[in-house]
Scaffold this motif. Structure first.
Motif, PDB file in Angstrom:
ATOM      1  N   LYS A 168      -2.443  -3.397  -0.676  1.00 37.74           N
ATOM      2  CA  LYS A 168      -1.614  -2.467  -0.096  1.00 37.74           C
ATOM      3  C   LYS A 168      -0.863  -3.208   1.370  1.00 37.74           C
ATOM      4  CE  LYS A 168      -2.546   1.001   3.672  1.00 37.74           C
ATOM      5  NZ  LYS A 168      -2.352   2.186   2.338  1.00 37.74           N
ATOM      6  N   THR A 169      -0.009  -2.392   1.151  1.00 38.84           N
ATOM      7  CA  THR A 169       1.450  -3.018   1.487  1.00 38.84           C
ATOM      8  C   THR A 169       1.584  -2.029   3.390  1.00 38.84           C
ATOM      9  OG1 THR A 169       4.000  -3.741   1.814  1.00 38.84           O
ATOM     10  CG2 THR A 169       2.922  -1.913   0.063  1.00 38.84           C
ATOM     11  N   SER A 170       2.531  -2.637   3.704  1.00 44.45           N
ATOM     12  CA  SER A 170       2.880  -2.272   5.276  1.00 44.45           C
ATOM     13  C   SER A 170       4.094  -1.167   5.703  1.00 44.45           C
ATOM     14  CB  SER A 170       2.702  -3.192   6.564  1.00 44.45           C
ATOM     15  OG  SER A 170       3.422  -4.329   6.449  1.00 44.45           O
TER      16      SER A 170
ATOM     17  N   PRO B 271       3.886   2.035   1.274  1.00 43.37           N
ATOM     18  CA  PRO B 271       1.976   1.816   1.915  1.00 43.37           C
ATOM     19  C   PRO B 271       0.969   3.227   2.274  1.00 43.37           C
ATOM     20  CG  PRO B 271       4.222   2.941   3.270  1.00 43.37           C
ATOM     21  CD  PRO B 271       4.506   2.611   2.303  1.00 43.37           C
TER      22      PRO B 271
ATOM     23  N   GLN C 225       0.561 -12.134   6.041  1.00 49.54           N
ATOM     24  CA  GLN C 225       1.818 -10.875   6.919  1.00 49.54           C
ATOM     25  C   GLN C 225       2.718 -12.281   7.250  1.00 49.54           C
ATOM     26  OE1 GLN C 225       0.656 -10.299  11.285  1.00 49.54           O
ATOM     27  NE2 GLN C 225      -2.049 -10.855  10.202  1.00 49.54           N
TER      28      GLN C 225
ATOM     29  N   LEU D 122       5.604  -7.525   7.547  1.00 55.24           N
ATOM     30  CA  LEU D 122       4.573  -7.556   6.534  1.00 55.24           C
ATOM     31  C   LEU D 122       3.344  -7.855   6.488  1.00 55.24           C
ATOM     32  CD1 LEU D 122       5.587  -5.449   4.605  1.00 55.24           C
ATOM     33  CD2 LEU D 122       6.575  -7.368   3.666  1.00 55.24           C
TER      34      LEU D 122
ATOM     35  N   PHE E 214       0.393  -7.179   3.497  1.00 54.67           N
ATOM     36  CA  PHE E 214      -0.476  -7.353   2.477  1.00 54.67           C
ATOM     37  C   PHE E 214      -1.756  -7.487   2.551  1.00 54.67           C
ATOM     38  CE2 PHE E 214       3.710  -9.224   1.614  1.00 54.67           C
ATOM     39  CZ  PHE E 214       4.361  -8.369   0.697  1.00 54.67           C
TER      40      PHE E 214
ATOM     41  N   TYR F 273       9.158  -9.506  -4.789  1.00 47.86           N
ATOM     42  CA  TYR F 273       9.281  -8.137  -4.443  1.00 47.86           C
ATOM     43  C   TYR F 273      10.609  -8.250  -4.104  1.00 47.86           C
ATOM     44  CZ  TYR F 273       8.258  -9.169   0.293  1.00 47.86           C
ATOM     45  OH  TYR F 273       8.015 -10.580   1.577  1.00 47.86           O
TER      46      TYR F 273
END
Length: 494
Positions: free
Chosen positions: A371-373, A424, A449, A453, A455, A468
């Protein structure tokens, strides 16, 4: 009543023979229409092409039924009678359209044909064909064909295709600028490309090299058409829309690359005149002195005096007056796309107890519940802990187990043909399938972090790095960043 029976018998005997009429032999309308094309039966229209000797025989009603423009040309008050002449259209592209109209053929052979067909379909308002061509170009555009596809997307105002071109530019700017096909861009398109916020290069010298390639292509073309002086600007530089026919002509003009001009050196004195409108867009003052001497001074795009002034400024003589084309952008370096996050960091050389395991074939997870914010585009995954001489595949699945991205794993790296967008609101599983592979695995919960951002998820390999770039919602464009985070190991097991 008695005379009817012999007639029916004769008719039945005729239709049961091997010499059936084609209308009876073919079982459906699609087959009958295809037969009309192949046989030329019942044709009532000749189609000619300006500048070509070839004439195609076709059926007026089918063209009219396929396009409102053809209907107006063939059935309106100004309808053509015997021969319809199409200006600026390629006979081979018209052949493809006929295959689609008669036989519903949807397979395009290559990017060049797709562009020609797309332009024709747009001109004749054949929306379904436009969609076919657009999707094909979205899937097939690469660094070499980028100039032609980018030009087409701009002229036809295809936003989906433009977005795909932005992705190619964000991930492969240097390869795009190095392509000889850059010489086929219109002046206005090149200006848009050089000004693009997603153009990222390691040295501004690559932009200068692209301008040289483009400028020499214009001069070569001018010499071949016996022009005395090179044009001030290519069509479209005055802000007017570039014509669809112009794009088609450029694609046809040696699509494999610019022909080498034997007298190229003699064109260098004229090069400055051709590329001068682009000089304010070049960020000369962001270059190192070494790169400037290597890439700019011998290029011919600036004079000797201008080059000396810029070089002195680069060496610290800030009081030296700079050339007029050196503007406020000149000192601002372009962003370099070097985005990476390291997961499950481990000093492999300092751990002699680690042992890699060999598998004839394996399908396993690289990440789970990933998951990414913030929204990101995933470009590449690499790890020294998985090595194979065979090509494998990597799949990105969403929480519904739908495959949203697929890449090829070669050696230590997976490259995606096009970036995979991660949102997200979703969690993702990334899976690899490969044969004859050495694997050094370790399941670890990670939380990385960098500048806000975050992960999170499970990583299953040591030292796995993802590459990315960010989706910037506020600017509606794609920007880049880079980070190397440290993983927080909560659990660890094989």
């Amino acid at each position: 009543m008695s005379f009817i029976v012999p007639v029916l018998k004769v008719a039945m005997s005729s239709t049961s023979s091997l010499n059936k009429r084609w209308q009876c032999r073919l079982t459906n309308t699609r087959e009958r229409i295809a037969h009309l094309k192949d046989s030329g039966h019942l044709t009532d229209l000749s189609v000619a092409f300006s500048g070509h000797e070839r004439v195609v025989q076709t059926h007026r009603f089918l063209l009219a039924a396929s396009s409102p423009v053809f209907e107006a040309m063939l059935c309106g008050p100004m309808a053509e009678e015997g021969t319809l002449t199409l200006s600026d259209d390629l006979p081979e592209a018209f052949d493809w359209l006929l295959e689609y109209i008669y036989c519903e053929k949807v397979i395009l052979p290559d990017v060049e044909m797709a562009i020609h067909v797309y332009i024709m379909a747009h001109k004749y308002q054949m929306d379904a064909v436009c969609d076919i061509c657009s999707k094909y170009l979205i899937n097939e555009v690469d660094e070499g064909t980028f100039p032609f596809v980018y030009e087409t997307a701009i002229v036809l105002e295809d936003q989906n295709l433009l977005q795909r071109c932005d992705e190619v530019l964000a991930t492969s700017s240097e390869a795009v600028l190095a392509s000889r096909n850059i010489g086929h861009l219109r002046s206005s398109t090149l200006k848009r490309l050089v000004s693009h916020p997603m153009l990222n290069v390691s040295s501004e010298g690559q932009v200068v090299s692209a301008l040289v390639t483009w400028g020499l292509a214009q001069l070569t073309r001018s010499e071949e058409t016996s022009s005395v002086e090179p044009p001030e600007a290519e069509p479209g530089s005055d802000g007017k829309a570039v014509s669809e026919e112009g794009v088609a002509a450029e694609v046809s003009d040696n699509p494999q690359g610019r022909k080498k001009c034997l007298g190229e050196e003699s064109l260098l004195p004229k090069l400055r005149q051709v590329v001068r409108e682009f000089l304010p867009l070049v960020r000369f003052l962001s270059m190192t002195s070494k790169d400037f001497i290597k890439d700019v001074l011998p290029s011919g795009v600036i004079s000797e005096a201008e080059g000396v002034a810029i070089l002195q400024w680069l060496e610290g003589a800030f009081s030296i007056p700079l050339p007029n084309f050196v503007g406020y952008l000149a000192t601002k370096p372009r962003k370099v796309l070097s985005t990476s996050v390291l997961f499950n960091d481990h000093k492999l050389a300092e751990d002699p107890d680690l042992v890699a395991v060999y598998y004839d074939k394996i399908t396993c997870q690289i990440f789970d519940t990933f998951k990414t914010s913030e929204p990101i585009f995933l470009m590449k995954i690499s790890s020294p802990c998985i090595s194979s001489l065979d090509d494998g595949f990597i799949y990105v699945n969403n929480s519904k187990k739908e495959v949203i991205g697929k890449g090829s794993w070669r050696g230590l790296v997976c490259q995606f043909k096009r970036p995979v967008q991660l949102d997200p609101s979703e969690t993702y599983t990334i899976i690899i399938s490969v044969s004859h592979v050495w694997l050094l695995s370790n399941e670890t919960l990670v939380k990385n972090q960098h500048e806000g951002l975050i992960f999170t998820g499970k990583a299953f390999l040591y030292n796995t790095k993802i590459h990315y770039f960010l989706v910037n919602d506020s600017e509606k464009t794609i920007t880049n960043t880079s980070c190397t985070g440290t993983s927080s190991t909560l659990t660890s097991k094989f």
